[in-house]
Scaffold this motif. Structure first.
Motif, PDB file in Angstrom:
ATOM      1  N   GLN B  78     -23.443 -25.360  28.016  1.00 43.40           N
ATOM      2  CA  GLN B  78     -22.007 -25.239  28.280  1.00 43.40           C
ATOM      3  C   GLN B  78     -21.425 -26.587  28.707  1.00 43.40           C
ATOM      4  N   VAL B  79     -22.125 -27.253  29.610  1.00 43.58           N
ATOM      5  CA  VAL B  79     -21.643 -28.537  30.122  1.00 43.58           C
ATOM      6  C   VAL B  79     -21.555 -29.576  29.002  1.00 43.58           C
ATOM      7  N   HIS B  80     -22.508 -29.517  28.082  1.00 43.82           N
ATOM      8  CA  HIS B  80     -22.582 -30.573  27.066  1.00 43.82           C
ATOM      9  C   HIS B  80     -21.990 -30.178  25.721  1.00 43.82           C
ATOM     10  N   ASN B  81     -21.235 -29.116  25.677  1.00 43.02           N
ATOM     11  CA  ASN B  81     -20.595 -28.694  24.434  1.00 43.02           C
ATOM     12  C   ASN B  81     -21.586 -28.553  23.283  1.00 43.02           C
ATOM     13  N   VAL B  82     -22.739 -27.956  23.587  1.00 49.21           N
ATOM     14  CA  VAL B  82     -23.734 -27.725  22.536  1.00 49.21           C
ATOM     15  C   VAL B  82     -23.274 -26.526  21.704  1.00 49.21           C
ATOM     16  N   PRO B  83     -23.135 -26.708  20.397  1.00 50.52           N
ATOM     17  CA  PRO B  83     -22.586 -25.618  19.579  1.00 50.52           C
ATOM     18  C   PRO B  83     -23.577 -24.461  19.422  1.00 50.52           C
ATOM     19  N   ALA B  84     -23.034 -23.277  19.258  1.00 47.73           N
ATOM     20  CA  ALA B  84     -23.862 -22.104  18.954  1.00 47.73           C
ATOM     21  C   ALA B  84     -23.693 -21.810  17.470  1.00 47.73           C
ATOM     22  N   LEU B  85     -24.656 -22.278  16.669  1.00 47.94           N
ATOM     23  CA  LEU B  85     -24.474 -22.217  15.224  1.00 47.94           C
ATOM     24  C   LEU B  85     -24.993 -20.925  14.612  1.00 47.94           C
ATOM     25  N   GLY B  86     -25.935 -20.287  15.287  1.00 45.87           N
ATOM     26  CA  GLY B  86     -26.457 -19.042  14.735  1.00 45.87           C
ATOM     27  C   GLY B  86     -27.543 -19.234  13.701  1.00 45.87           C
ATOM     28  N   ASN B  87     -27.477 -20.305  12.920  1.00 47.30           N
ATOM     29  CA  ASN B  87     -28.488 -20.569  11.902  1.00 47.30           C
ATOM     30  C   ASN B  87     -29.677 -21.300  12.545  1.00 47.30           C
ATOM     31  N   PRO B  88     -30.848 -20.645  12.616  1.00 45.60           N
ATOM     32  CA  PRO B  88     -31.962 -21.259  13.343  1.00 45.60           C
ATOM     33  C   PRO B  88     -32.380 -22.626  12.781  1.00 45.60           C
ATOM     34  N   GLY B  89     -32.209 -22.819  11.495  1.00 44.15           N
ATOM     35  CA  GLY B  89     -32.592 -24.100  10.892  1.00 44.15           C
ATOM     36  C   GLY B  89     -31.667 -25.239  11.284  1.00 44.15           C
ATOM     37  N   HIS B  90     -30.430 -24.897  11.622  1.00 47.49           N
ATOM     38  CA  HIS B  90     -29.440 -25.927  11.930  1.00 47.49           C
ATOM     39  C   HIS B  90     -29.154 -26.049  13.417  1.00 47.49           C
ATOM     40  N   GLU B  91     -29.847 -25.237  14.220  1.00 40.75           N
ATOM     41  CA  GLU B  91     -29.558 -25.161  15.645  1.00 40.75           C
ATOM     42  C   GLU B  91     -29.629 -26.510  16.362  1.00 40.75           C
ATOM     43  N   VAL B  92     -28.747 -26.685  17.317  1.00 35.47           N
ATOM     44  CA  VAL B  92     -28.805 -27.826  18.225  1.00 35.47           C
ATOM     45  C   VAL B  92     -29.317 -27.292  19.550  1.00 35.47           C
ATOM     46  N   LYS B  93     -30.378 -27.936  20.091  1.00 35.89           N
ATOM     47  CA  LYS B  93     -30.982 -27.442  21.333  1.00 35.89           C
ATOM     48  C   LYS B  93     -31.211 -28.608  22.290  1.00 35.89           C
ATOM     49  N   TRP B  94     -30.806 -28.443  23.515  1.00 38.58           N
ATOM     50  CA  TRP B  94     -31.067 -29.471  24.529  1.00 38.58           C
ATOM     51  C   TRP B  94     -32.182 -29.016  25.464  1.00 38.58           C
ATOM     52  N   ILE B  95     -32.036 -27.818  25.971  1.00 39.83           N
ATOM     53  CA  ILE B  95     -33.116 -27.232  26.772  1.00 39.83           C
ATOM     54  C   ILE B  95     -33.210 -25.773  26.365  1.00 39.83           C
ATOM     55  N   TRP B  96     -34.403 -25.351  26.029  1.00 39.50           N
ATOM     56  CA  TRP B  96     -34.599 -23.977  25.580  1.00 39.50           C
ATOM     57  C   TRP B  96     -36.016 -23.552  25.925  1.00 39.50           C
ATOM     58  N   ARG B  97     -36.362 -22.305  25.636  1.00 41.00           N
ATOM     59  CA  ARG B  97     -37.665 -21.819  26.066  1.00 41.00           C
ATOM     60  C   ARG B  97     -38.571 -21.551  24.875  1.00 41.00           C
ATOM     61  N   GLU B  98     -39.848 -21.797  25.090  1.00 37.94           N
ATOM     62  CA  GLU B  98     -40.844 -21.538  24.053  1.00 37.94           C
ATOM     63  C   GLU B  98     -42.035 -20.852  24.716  1.00 37.94           C
ATOM     64  N   PRO B  99     -42.791 -20.070  23.964  1.00 32.97           N
ATOM     65  CA  PRO B  99     -43.969 -19.417  24.549  1.00 32.97           C
ATOM     66  C   PRO B  99     -44.993 -20.459  25.028  1.00 32.97           C
ATOM     67  N   PHE B 100     -45.692 -20.147  26.104  1.00 33.59           N
ATOM     68  CA  PHE B 100     -46.666 -21.071  26.691  1.00 33.59           C
ATOM     69  C   PHE B 100     -47.652 -21.641  25.661  1.00 33.59           C
ATOM     70  N   PRO B 101     -48.233 -20.783  24.779  1.00 34.09           N
ATOM     71  CA  PRO B 101     -49.201 -21.326  23.806  1.00 34.09           C
ATOM     72  C   PRO B 101     -48.571 -22.340  22.843  1.00 34.09           C
ATOM     73  N   ALA B 102     -47.272 -22.224  22.585  1.00 36.35           N
ATOM     74  CA  ALA B 102     -46.617 -23.187  21.705  1.00 36.35           C
ATOM     75  C   ALA B 102     -46.350 -24.491  22.440  1.00 36.35           C
ATOM     76  N   VAL B 183     -18.372 -24.779  19.240  1.00 31.02           N
ATOM     77  CA  VAL B 183     -18.443 -24.933  20.693  1.00 31.02           C
ATOM     78  C   VAL B 183     -17.651 -23.782  21.300  1.00 31.02           C
ATOM     79  N   GLN B 184     -18.365 -22.953  22.083  1.00 30.60           N
ATOM     80  CA  GLN B 184     -17.709 -21.721  22.510  1.00 30.60           C
ATOM     81  C   GLN B 184     -16.641 -21.966  23.571  1.00 30.60           C
ATOM     82  N   LYS B 185     -17.019 -22.729  24.605  1.00 31.38           N
ATOM     83  CA  LYS B 185     -16.039 -22.997  25.651  1.00 31.38           C
ATOM     84  C   LYS B 185     -16.055 -24.495  25.900  1.00 31.38           C
ATOM     85  N   LEU B 186     -15.007 -25.158  25.467  1.00 34.36           N
ATOM     86  CA  LEU B 186     -15.003 -26.613  25.478  1.00 34.36           C
ATOM     87  C   LEU B 186     -14.958 -27.178  26.895  1.00 34.36           C
ATOM     88  N   ASN B 187     -15.874 -28.109  27.176  1.00 32.51           N
ATOM     89  CA  ASN B 187     -15.827 -28.860  28.425  1.00 32.51           C
ATOM     90  C   ASN B 187     -15.179 -30.208  28.136  1.00 32.51           C
TER      91      ASN B 187
END
Lengths: 397, 263
Positions: B78-102, B183-187
C-alpha cells in the motif's frame, strides 16, 4: 557499389518484397509492444528472458562463425576460401545487426537504450557485450566492404585493412565469450553456471554458422550464378563436422558432470529439458529432435562419400542449423529460469506478437544480408576472372 | 553521437581494468564499512531525525510469524503503490510469503516436521552485501548505498531484465504493463512506476529518511520483524543474531544476504 542492390531479377524483387512484408508485420507488433509493454510477450516474472534473448544468443554464434573463413584464409593462406570470405564477413554484419535488434526489442524501456553508453558500467558484462558486438560489426563492415571494393577495381586491398582483419579473429571469439559470460557469471542459475558455457557456445557457433554458409552457397550456386567452388564447400563441411563433434562431446561432458555429481539443483534443469518436471515439458520434444538432428547430421558429415553428395550435405547442414537453433534459440535461455529460485516450474511459450516481432527482426537481418550478397554477386560477376588474393593483401602497395 | 565517441572510448579503455577489480578483491564490504551517514538531503516531512546505519538488516523471528498473516505485505504494497495485477506471471511483489521448503530448500529434509513445513516466511529483497544484481546492471539503475540498501533508479532502468536473471532469490519484478491503473489506493508520497522498469523492496529508504521504521516492521503486530543496524553491537538485531540460530537464503552463493530468519 551499393546501387547494385537496387537492381535484380523478379526472383530477387519478390524475395525482397516478402522480407519487407515480414519486417513490416514485425514492426507493427513491436509498436503494439511499445505501447502495451512486455506483457504482450510470453515472458513472466519467473522466466524473464524468452525468444528475443535466445535468438540474440544464437545469432551471436552465427556472427562469430565468420572467423572460420577469415582465419584459414588470412592466417593460413587457404586459397579456396578466397572467394567466399567476404560472404562470411557479410553474414557476420547481418547477424550482429539482428543481435542488436533482438536486444532492443527485449528492453522494457527501449527508448532508453543509449543509457548503456551514457551511464556505462564497467562491472556489467552486458556493457562489454554491447561494446565487443559493436566493434565487431564495424570491423566486418570495413574489412568486407573494402576487400570487395578492391576486387571490383582489380587492385589488391590496402595495407591498413590487414591489422583490422587480424584483429577480427580474436574479436570473433570475444563476442561469443562475452555472451556466454552474461549467463555463466550468475550465481544461483545452476544451468548456466558452468565454465564450459563459452567453449560450448563457440563449438556450436562454428558448426551452425558454416552450415548456414554452405546452404547459402548452394542457394547462390543454383539461383544467383555464383559458384563458391567444390573445394571451399567441402572444407566448410569438414569444419562443420569437427565443430559438431566437439559440440556433442561438450554436451555429454556437461551431462556427466551434472548427473554423476548428483547435485539436485544442477540436475533439475536438464531433467526439465529432456524429461520434463511435474508434467511440465514444453521443450522436451524439441530437445530430443535437436539431439536426433545433431547426431544424424554428424553421421552424414563424417562420412566422406555422404558429405560429398550435395543433397546429403544440404540436408545435413539444414539439420545442424535446426539442431543448434533449437538448442540455443529455444532451450538454453528459458531453461536457466526453470525451475525458479523458489522451486516453482513456470513454463514459457512465446505469444503470437512475440513471434511476429522475432520474425520481423530475422527479416530485417535477411534484408541486410540480401543487399550485401546482391552487391557481392554483382561485383564478383563483373570482376569475372579476377581472383581476389590474400597474396595481394600481404604484398600490397 | 560522434562527439561522444572519444569520451566513450576513454571510459571503455579505463574500465577494461576495473572489470577485474571486483572479481579479484573479496567482498569485504560487508564486514568493515565505517558507519557511513545516510544521505538525508531530502526535506523531512516529519520532525524526526533520519535513521542511519552502517549496514541495515532485517531479522524475521519465525517463532512469532504466523503463517496466515498478511499484514507486512499489505502495508508495504500500500505504501509503495505496488499494483495488484491479478496475473501471477506479471505480478509485482516487494514482500510476500512462500512455503518454508521453497524458501530454504537446503534446510528441508524428509523428516522436517509439520510445524516447520507449515511456516510461510516472508521473502523480500535480501539487500545483499555482495549483490549480483548491482554487478550486472548495465546502466547503474541498480546500485547500493553505503548503508547496504540496494536501490532502484526507476528513471535509469532500461528493462533489460538481467538483474532478474542475476537475483538468486526471485526478489525482483518487472512492470510488464502500465501499473498505474492497478494501484488500488494511491499513496501520493511515493512514486508510481512506468511500464518496463524493474522494481523491488527498498527497505523503506524513504521512511528511514523521515525517521520511520520500514512499513512492514511497523505493521507487524506479532513484532516478528526486527529492523536495525548490524554493525552496531548494541542494536536489538545484533543481540538477537548473537543469541539465536539464524538462517539466510542460499548463503552458500556468497551474496551475503542481510535478511536473517531466526529459528
Amino acid at each position: 557499389m551499393l546501387e547494385k542492390a537496387l537492381t535484380g531479377g523478379p526472383g530477387y524483387r519478390a524475395w525482397m518484397a516478402f522480407l519487407l512484408a515480414v519486417f513490416a508485420t514485425g514492426l507493427f507488433f513491436y509498436l503494439r509492444q511499445l505501447e502495451l509493454g512486455l506483457g504482450v510477450t510470453g515472458m513472466s516474472r519467473d522466466v524473464s528472458w524468452g525468444l528475443y534473448i535466445a535468438q540474440f544468443t544464437f545469432l551471436v554464434g552465427i556472427a562469430a562463425s565468420a572467423v572460420m573463413l577469415v582465419l584459414p584464409y588470412y592466417l593460413h593462406d587457404y586459397q579456396a576460401f578466397g572467394k567466399i570470405t567476404v560472404l562470411g564477413e557479410f553474414l557476420a554484419v547481418a547477424s550482429v545487426i539482428m543481435c542488436g535488434l533482438f536486444i532492443f526489442v527485449n528492453l522494457g524501456q527501449s527508448p532508453r537504450v543509449l543509457f548503456v553508453i551514457l551511464h556505462a558500467q564497467p562491472k556489467s558484462v552486458l556493457f562489454w557485450d554491447m561494446f565487443v558486438l559493436n566493434v565487431y560489426l564495424v570491423l566486418n563492415i570495413i574489412t568486407g566492404w573494402t576487400v570487395l571494393g578492391c576486387d571490383r577495381k582489380g587492385v589488391p586491398p590496402p595495407r591498413w585493412v590487414r591489422p583490422l582483419i587480424y584483429l577480427s579473429i580474436p574479436w570473433a571469439i570475444s563476442i561469443h565469450t562475452m555472451t556466454a559470460f552474461i549467463y555463466a557469471g550468475l550465481p544461483g542459475r545452476s544451468f548456466w553456471l558452468t565454465a564450459l558455457m563459452a567453449p560450448r557456445f563457440l563449438a556450436a557457433a562454428f558448426a551452425s554458422g558454416p552450415a548456414l554458409l554452405i546452404l547459402i552457397c548452394l542457394v547462390l550456386k543454383k539461383w544467383a550464378d555464383f559458384d563458391a567452388g567444390e573445394k571451399a564447400i567441402q572444407a566448410l563441411a569438414r569444419i562443420v563436422a569437427y565443430a559438431l563433434a566437439v559440440s556433442i562431446f561438450f554436451v555429454l561432458v556437461e551431462l556427466f558432470t551434472v548427473f554423476y555429481s548428483g547435485i539436485p539443483e544442477h540436475q533439475e534443469h536438464f531433467r526439465y529439458l529432456y524429461a520434463g518436471i511435474d508434467g511440465h515439458g514444453n521443450l522436451v520434444p524439441w530437445m530430443w529432435m535437436s539431439a536426433v538432428l545433431a547426431v544424424g547430421a554428424l553421421a552424414a558429415l563424417i562420412h566422406p562419400r555422404a558429405r560429398k553428395n550435395e543433397r546429403v550435405l544440404a540436408a545435413a547442414c539444414a539439420a545442424v542449423f535446426a539442431a543448434f537453433w533449437i538448442e540455443k534459440g529455444l532451450g538454453l535461455v528459458v531453461t536457466g529460469f526453470v525451475p525458479s529460485p523458489l522451486g516453482s516450474v513456470t513454463e514459457y511459450a512465446p505469444t503470437g506478437p512475440e513471434i511476429a516481432v522475432a520474425l520481423g527482426v530475422w527479416a530485417a537481418g535477411f534484408l541486410v544480408l540480401s543487399v550485401l550478397y546482391r552487391v557481392f554477386v554483382a561485383v564478383r560477376r563483373e570482376a569475372g576472372s579476377v581472383e581476389p588474393s590474400a597474396e595481394g593483401l600481404r604484398n600490397g602497395p | 553521437m560522434r562527439s561522444n565517441r572519444r569520451e566513450f572510448l576513454k571510459i571503455a579503455g579505463v574500465s577494461a581494468l576495473t572489470l577485474l577489480v571486483p572479481a579479484v578483491l573479496p567482498p569485504v564490504r560487508a564486514a568493515g564499512n565505517p558507519s557511513a551517514p545516510v544521505a538525508a538531503a531530502r526535506q523531512a516531512s516529519s520532525p524526526l531525525q533520519p535513521l542511519t546505519a552502517g549496514r541495515w538488516a532485517l531479522a524475521v523471528d519465525l517463532s512469532k510469524c504466523s503463517a496466515d498473516c498478511t499484514d507486512c505485505t499489505t502495508a508495504c504494497h500500500q505504501v509503495h503503490n505496488v499494483p495488484a495485477l491479478g496475473n501471477p506471471g506479471h505480478e509485482v511483489k516487494w514482500i510476500w510469503r512462500e512455503p518454508f521448503p521453497a524458501v530454504f530448500p537446503g534446510e528441508t529434509h524428509a523428516w522436517t516436521g509439520e510445524s516447520l513445513r507449515r511456516m510461510r516466511p516472508p521473502v523480500l529483497c535480501n539487500h545483499c552485501a555482495n549483490p549480483p544484481c548491482v554487478r550486472v546492471c548495465p546502466t547503474g539503475a541498480t546500485f547500493q548505498r553505503p548503508d547496504g540498501i540496494v536501490m532502484m533508479d526507476y528513471h535509469r532502468c532500461i528493462g533489460c531484465k538481467i538483474c532478474l536473471a542475476a537475483c538468486p532469490y526471485g526478489a525482483r519484478s518487472i512492470n510488464f504493463r502500465d501499473p498505474r491503473p492497478f494501484v488500488q489506493k494511491l499513496n501520493p508520497d511515493y512514486p508510481t512506476r512506468t511500464k518496463g522498469v524493474i522494481e523491488k523492496c527498498n527497505f523503506c529508504e524513504e521512511r528511514l529518511a523521515r525517521g520511520l521504521e520500514p512499513a512492514c516492521v511497523e505493521a507487524c503486530r506479532q513484532k516478528a520483524l526486527v529492523f536495525g543496524d548490524v554493525e552496531d553491537p548494541r542494536s536489538e538485531i545484533r543481540l538477537l543474531l548473537e543469541k539465536r540460530v539464524a538462517l539466510r537464503r542460499r548463503a552458500s552463493l556468497g551474496t551475503l544476504p542481510q535478511v536473517y530468519y531466526l529459528l
